[in-house]
Design an enzyme around this catalytic site. Structure first.
Site: not given
Ligand code: NDP
Ligand code: 8X3
Length: 253
Positions: A140, A153
């Site tokens: 991130s 985080y």
């Molecule tokens: P979402 O919440 O849309 O998706 C998160 C995914 O992670 C879901 O499919 C969820 O599946 C899975 N997940 C969470 N906890 C568990 C668990 N305990 N076991 C198995 N699966 C799990 O978020 P994003 O798509 O945005 O996030 C994806 C990644 O990108 C994350 O690592 C996040 O930190 C990172 N990220 C996101 C950003 C943003 O601004 N959106 C920016 C930078 C990085 P389920 O709930 O079905 O288990």
């Molecule tokens: C997700 C982006 O800026 O919310 O990783 O941390 S931020």
């Protein structure tokens, strides 16, 4: 083509980036192992992407080592030779200052983003080495830049980035590639999860901001995966044009 499809595993494919990455890789001819806890979403993904010969669902909680290793042990032969691991499953919980934060939420982030990611990576390492494969880790901008309320985080995501670079050192002689992807503001369920379902917070964060979309991250993964096998992208930081930097703040007594 007459080239047998290769297999990628995408963790957290039930939403957001993981869902878009799975769709994009299938469009590029990959077989996908799709993971997450929400079985209904996994089943819908299998259906949408061409059925069980194309997508194999694995429903487990990535915080649970036993569940993770049991799930991986059930992979059918056609999905067993994994050459790409996309470590995407992860979450943020809470936006408050450290002194106002809940220790249980901190533990959940560490258990998921750090321990879960490390566990599945270790469990798949022999297969990835056998395939001279590729590991793509979702870090991130929070890996690189602190912000108020980012505390644990940001710490977990800094770990993900540095773990990625460390893996590079250990795996380069094996021909295994490792990439850290570091997205900024992106629209997904991330903020709803982080705020416990606060739709007003979601609207306030993304409103008028033209944030990144999951497809933008999927395109980046497609690019990283498609490069010749001698090319390693170490890290990619991506923001929407609307997002940039502010001055340092100075607290005055
Ligand atoms: P979402 O919440 O849309 O998706 C998160 C995914 O992670 C879901 O499919 C969820 O599946 C899975 N997940 C969470 N906890 C568990 C668990 N305990 N076991 C198995 N699966 C799990 O978020 P994003 O798509 O945005 O996030 C994806 C990644 O990108 C994350 O690592 C996040 O930190 C990172 N990220 C996101 C950003 C943003 O601004 N959106 C920016 C930078 C990085 P389920 O709930 O079905 O288990
Ligand atoms: C997700 C982006 O800026 O919310 O990783 O941390 S931020």
């Amino acid at each position: 083509s007459n080239i047998a499809p290769k297999t990628a595993i995408v963790t957290g494919a039930t939403s957001g980036f993981g869902d878009a990455i799975a769709r994009r890789l299938v469009a590029e001819g990959w077989r996908i192992v799709a993971t997450g806890r929400r079985r209904d979403r996994l089943d819908a993904l299998v259906e949408a992407l061409g059925g069980p010969d194309v997508v194999h669902p694995l429903c487990f909680d990535i915080r649970d080592e036993e569940a993770t290793s049991t799930a991986l042990a059930t992979l059918p032969d056609a999905f067993a030779d994994i050459s790409v691991l996309v470590n995407n499953a992860g979450l943020a919980l809470g936006t408050g200052a450290a002194q106002d934060s809940d220790l249980e939420q901190w533990r959940t982030m560490i258990d998921t983003n750090v321990t879960g990611l490390v566990t599945i990576t270790r469990l798949l390492l022999d297969r990835l080495i056998a395939q001279r494969g590729l590991i793509v880790n979702l870090a991130s901008i929070a890996s690189n830049w602190p912000y108020p309320g980012g505390n644990v985080y940001g710490g977990t995501k800094a770990f993900v980035k540095q773990f990625s670079l460390g893996l590079r050192c250990d795996l380069s002689a094996q021909g295994v590639r490792v990439t850290s992807i570091e997205p900024g503001l992106s629209e997904s369920e991330f903020t709803l999860v982080r705020t416990g379902g606060d739709k007003a917070a979601y609207d306030a964060l993304y409103g008028g901001a033209n944030p990144l979309q999951p497809e933008d991250i999927a395109e980046t993964v497609r690019w990283v995966v498609s490069l010749p096998s001698h090319v390693n992208i170490n890290s990619v930081e991506i923001m929407p044009v609307s997002q940039s930097w502010a001055p340092f703040k100075i607290h005055r007594d």
